[in-house]
Each structure stands twice: as structure tokens, then as C-alpha cells.
Enzyme design. Structure first.
Site, short mmCIF file in Angstrom:
data_model
loop_
_atom_site.label_atom_id
_atom_site.label_comp_id
_atom_site.label_asym_id
_atom_site.label_seq_id
_atom_site.Cartn_x
_atom_site.Cartn_y
_atom_site.Cartn_z
NE ARG A 179 111.72 37.06 37.91
CZ ARG A 179 111.68 38.17 38.64
NH1 ARG A 179 110.96 38.20 39.75
NH2 ARG A 179 112.35 39.23 38.27
CE LYS A 199 112.45 43.64 28.52
NZ LYS A 199 112.45 44.08 29.92
N1 BES Z 1 115.70 40.77 30.50
C1 BES Z 1 115.13 41.60 31.49
C2 BES Z 1 116.14 42.25 32.42
C3 BES Z 1 117.10 43.21 31.78
C4 BES Z 1 116.75 44.54 31.64
C5 BES Z 1 118.34 42.81 31.38
C6 BES Z 1 117.63 45.42 31.08
C7 BES Z 1 119.23 43.68 30.81
C8 BES Z 1 118.88 45.00 30.65
C9 BES Z 1 114.16 40.78 32.37
O1 BES Z 1 113.52 39.73 31.74
C10 BES Z 1 113.11 41.71 32.87
O2 BES Z 1 112.41 42.25 32.08
N2 BES Z 1 113.04 41.88 34.18
C11 BES Z 1 112.08 42.74 34.78
C12 BES Z 1 111.54 42.07 36.00
C13 BES Z 1 110.33 42.76 36.59
C14 BES Z 1 109.16 42.69 35.65
C15 BES Z 1 109.99 42.10 37.91
C16 BES Z 1 112.78 44.04 35.14
O3 BES Z 1 113.97 44.01 35.52
O4 BES Z 1 112.18 45.09 35.00
ZN ZN Z 2 111.71 40.35 30.75
#
Ligand code: BES
Ligand code: ZN
Ligand code: ZN
Length: 488
Positions: free
Chosen positions: A340, A266
Site C-alpha cells: 500500500r 514473514k
Molecule cells: N504481499 C503480501 C500479501 C500476500 C500474502 C499476497 C500472501 C499473496 C499471498 C502483503 O504485502 C502483506 O504482507 N500484507 C499483510 C498486511 C498486514 C501486515 C496488514 C498481510 O496480508 O498479512
Molecule cells: Zn508484505
């Protein structure tokens, strides 16, 4: 917060908070005259959250009274009352006053639960890691004792008020876990908190660690855990007041104690919020704090899959392939779509072993859901309209709102793999909340199921009046508790 009930407020030594509806029950005489003058001279109006402090020097009145306007009393004022009263409590905490009294007027009987919730929620403190002077200051800002001046409180209202307090405290418990940094609240310590909740309440609990999960072949959860310094944990907690007479409702909460993104790392901005990526699991545990206390007559099993998503030589790499507990194979084309994966194995655990009546999962799952719905609504997706309707109603009642999003055949297709049965992330950048749910649906088989994506309201940009800067909200404890209470 210690609560004391007193019939009248004469000679009440502490400041007296006097919340007041426009056109509601009249204030006591000594205030009414003064307040009318303020209104007449346009120094005050009746807007919600307007407040005035009145100091009196006569023997039979409190030394200090804070009149707090709740605005108009309308049909659907319950959310407004919760918010407004929370602001009043925060105002008092800033002065600070460790002891206060609250004047209960007949008007409040209809909002007793909301008032109880507001008091507990707004009295939360984040500052538990301070020492010395800082600790002292933080503690002085917590209201320690509250006297309810309760001549006009009826019996039902008292019951609801106390229930509201309990619910608020359970939300604060969830917030405490959510706000704990990942070196303190990690999979193993979270599991210990779960064990404590179980032993306090006499719930049956099983905690599977990495070794157990390897034997069980939980490849998706273990995959995410590969880069972690901690053992993965799968907590299964049972509350079965109806014994064999009812199949259990399963609550599953995403428990990522920190989400770095893994090798699909991230960006720096906002990464600190990812200690809150176990909000779903904390909310499930918060609900379990309440099940016995509120004597909820439903069989409920909570499942909390726990790990962090870390970067390490052993961590999953994009294109790695895992075999989930269900046997479904998954290509990890994005290590940041980890939630997921752990939910998939938790869902399969329920499907294979627990004979669910239905399954609800709650997870900070996608940024896409937050983009679509903002931070007021959780996204709701699933395969059962009755369940969705019930959650929507519970959301409207508690002001923890949900909004339905679709799962379309194309979303399902987007998650099919070339090499494997599924991929964990569709790279299109489109309908991310829906494709995530389409992925989860593959593990649900024939069960009734709803998925709540709480990325927005769990970690909001704009705070509600009872929430705190930098704090997780614990969104979902009140929603799910009300949902369970309404199932009859
Ligand atoms: N934990 C994150 C989602 C999230 C982002 C929650 C910001 C709260 C605030 C999740 O694990 C994630 O990173 N999801 C990705 C999925 C993508 C890679 C398909 C996303 O939302 O970018
Ligand atoms: Zn994530
Ligand atoms: Zn995540």
C-alpha cells in the site's frame, strides 16, 4: 508455437487432436463408428476431458487421433472450453509431441478466442533455467508447430483465434516475469523489461530511479526501498492513441520483487511465493504488450512502482514515520504492509501529474483478501459503481472473476494515526482487504478509482487447468484487456 492453416487433414503426418462436443458436430466417419462402439459398450461417456486415442493404418487418415470430449455445448461454455482444451494440450505435451494438428469443427467458431488462449497458456514452460539433458527434455515438451485443419473455421473465428493466441502469449510474458526469482527479476531488470516493451511498441516511457525519487520526495516508495540492495524504480509508460482528446485511464501495478515482510519478517512457510509479489506490475506490463497489437482505442498510462521489501540495517523499522509524495504522513506500524505504501505514491503521482479519467490498481495486497474470497475471485473495492460493473462484466467474460468488498467509514477510521495522518496497518486483524483499500483511498482524492486485490488468484492454492504448479498465473491480463476492449 508456429501456426499453419490447412484445409483438410488427409495424410496429416502429426497426431490429430479432435475435440468434440457431446451432441455437437459429428466426428468423421472413421472415428464415429469406433466412438459409438465405445459409448455403447460403456467404455466411454461424454464427460468433459474424457479422451481416447485412435491409431489408424489406412492411407487417408491420420496415424494417431486423440478424441477429446469437451462435454456438453451449453450457452456459457467458454470457460469450460478454455479449461478443457488446455488439459488436452498438457496431455499432448506429456507424451511429448512437438508437432500436432487440431481439427477445427464449426462448433468452435464461437469459442475461437478461448481456444487460442488455451493453446498459448497451456504451452507455457517454467523450465527455462535447466541445462543439458534437462533443458532438452523441457524443450521437447513444448509444442513447436500446430496445424489447424480449418475447413470449417470462418473469418471472424480466425481473427478471434489469433487474438486469443496473442493474449495468451502476453499472459505468458507476465508469468515469465512473475516466476523470475528476485535475484534475476529485481527492480532494475524489471524496468529494463519495461523499456524493451516500450521500444518494441513505440510507447513513451519514463523511469525514475532512487535519486529522481528523492528529488520528487516519494517518501513512501523510498521508505520500503531503504533495506534494498537495488534502486527503487518508478516506471511510467504511456499509450495515447487518442492524443489530447481523452484523459488517460491509469493502470497501477504493485511491483514488490520480493516481500520478506521487512523487520516484521514473514514466517518461512510460503515465503517463496513472495517472489510473485510483483504480479500486479507484471500484469500491467502484460497489458501493455497488447495495447498496440490489439489496436485498443483508449488512452492508457501504466505505472509500476518497483522495489523489494528486504531486511537490512537500513530497512524501515516498525514505528518509523515517512512522508509520502502527497505530503500525507504515515507511521509504519508494520513493515509487511509495504504494498500500500508504494501504491500510495504511484496513485499520487497519477493524481498530481497525469489528469486521470480513472485509476485502477492491481496488487497482491493482503492475505486477508485471500482468506475472504479464496483463489477464484479477486477482491474489488473502490468509489465508482460504473467502473466496478464494467470490471465485473469483463471478469465474467474472461473467467477472471472479481467480487466486490466494502469500504466502510470504520475501515477509514482504523487507518488514522495517533502521531501521523495515517498508519499503514490496522492491528485488529479484521477486514484486512477493506482497511488496505481505505488506506489507498486517502491518496485517490476526487478521482474515480477501483482497487483489485489479487493475492488469491495470482498465487492460487488450487490451479486452473491452464495454470502450472509453482507458477504465477498472470491473472488480470485477460481481465484488464477485455475491460479496455469493451470500453467504446
Ligand atoms: N504481499 C503480501 C500479501 C500476500 C500474502 C499476497 C500472501 C499473496 C499471498 C502483503 O504485502 C502483506 O504482507 N500484507 C499483510 C498486511 C498486514 C501486515 C496488514 C498481510 O496480508 O498479512
Ligand atoms: Zn508484505
Ligand atoms: Zn507484499
Amino acid at each position: 508455437m508456429k501456426i499453419i492453416y490447412k484445409k483438410n487433414f488427409e495424410q496429416e503426418p502429426t497426431p490429430l487432436l479432435f475435440p468434440y462436443f457431446e451432441g455437437g458436430k459429428a466426428l468423421p466417419e472413421y472415428l464415429q463408428k469406433w466412438y459409438d462402439e465405445l459409448i455403447e459398450n460403456k467404455i466411454a461417456n461424454h464427460k468433459a476431458n474424457e479422451h481416447f486415442r485412435y491409431f489408424s493404418f489406412t492411407e487417408n487418415t491420420p496415424k494417431e487421433t486423440i478424441i477429446w470430449s469437451l462435454g456438453k455445448k451449453t450457452e456459457s461454455a467458454s470457460a469450460k472450453v478454455r479449461n478443457s482444451l488446455a488439459l488436452a494440450i498438457k496431455f499432448i505435451r506429456n507424451h511429448p509431441c512437438p508437432q500436432i494438428a487440431l481439427a477445427w469443427s464449426e462448433d468452435f467458431n464461437a469459442y475461437a478466442r478461448e481456444i487460442g488462449e488455451a493453446l498459448a497458456l497451456a504451452n507455457y514452460s517454467l523450465e527455462i533455467h535447466k541445462t543439458g539433458e534437462g533443458k532438452k527434455e523441457a524443450e521437447e515438451k513444448i509444442i513447436q508447430k500446430l496445424t489447424i485443419v480449418c475447413a470449417e473455421m470462418d473469418r471472424v473465428a480466425k481473427y478471434d483465434f489469433e487474438e486469443g493466441l496473442k493474449i495468451g502469449l502476453a499472459v505468458n510474458f507476465a508469468r515469465h516475469l512473475i516466476n523470475g526469482p528476485s535475484n534475476l527479476i529485481h527492480p532494475e531488470s524489471f524496468a529494463q523489461h519495461a523499456k524493451d516493451v516500450a521500444s518494441e511498441n513505440g510507447y513513451k516511457i519514463e523511469v525514475f530511479n532512487t535519486k529522481d525519487l528523492e528529488k520528487m520526495k516519494m517518501g513512501a516508495l523510498l521508505g520500503v526501498n531503504k533495506g534494498s540492495q537495488f534502486q527503487a524504480q518508478l516506471v511510467v509508460m504511456q499509450y495515447l492513441p487518442l492524443g489530447k482528446r481523452q484523459d488517460p485511464l491509469i493502470l497501477i501495478g504493485k511491483g514488490i520483487t520480493f516481500d520478506t515482510g521487512g523487520l516484521n519478517l514473514k514466517p518461512t512457510a510460503g515465503i517463496e511465493d513472495m517472489k510473485k509479489d510483483m504480479s500486479g506490475a507484471a500484469v500491467v506490463l502484460g497489458v501493455f504488450k497488447l495495447l498496440k497489437e490489439l489496436d485498443i482505442k483508449q488512452n492508457v498510462i501504466g505505472i509500476m512502482p518497483l522495489t523489494d521489501n528486504a531486511v537490512d540495517a537500513k530497512a524501515l523499522k516498525p514505528t518509523d514515520i515517512v512522508t509520502s509524495y502527497s505530503g500525507i504522513t504515515i507511521e509504519i506500524n508494520n513493515t509487511d504492509a509495504e504494498g500500500r505504501l508504494i501504491l500510495a505514491d504511484a496513485i499520487s503521482y497519477a493524481v498530481k501529474n497525469l489528469h486521470p479519467s480513472s485509476i485502477i490498481d492491481i496488487a497482491t495486497l493482503t492475505g486477508a483478501c485471500m482468506v475472504a474470497l479464496g483463489d477464484i475471485y479477486a477482491g474489488m473495492l473502490g468509489n465508482n459503481d460504473r467502473l466496478k460493473e464494467r470490471l465485473k462484466n469483463a471478469g465474467n467474460e474472461t473467467d477472471e472473476l472479481v467480487w466486490e468488498l466494502p469500504i466502510h467509514e470504520n475501515h477509514r477510521k482504523a487507518m488514522k494515526g495517533h502521531l501521523t495522518d495515517l498508519i499503514n496497518a490496522d492491528g485488529s486483524g479484521l477486514a484486512g482487504a477493506s482497511t488496505a483499500a481505505a488506506f489507498l483511498e486517502e491518496f485517490v482524492e476526487k478521482n474515480d478509482w477501483v482497487h483489485l486485490d489479487i493475492a488469491g488468484p495470482a498465487i492460487p492454492k488450487k490451479l486452473k487447468d491452464y495454470d502450472f504448479n509453482k507458477s504465477g498465473t498472470g491473472y488480470g491480463v485477460r481481465l484488464l484487456t477485455r475491460f479496455l476492449q469493451n470500453l467504446k
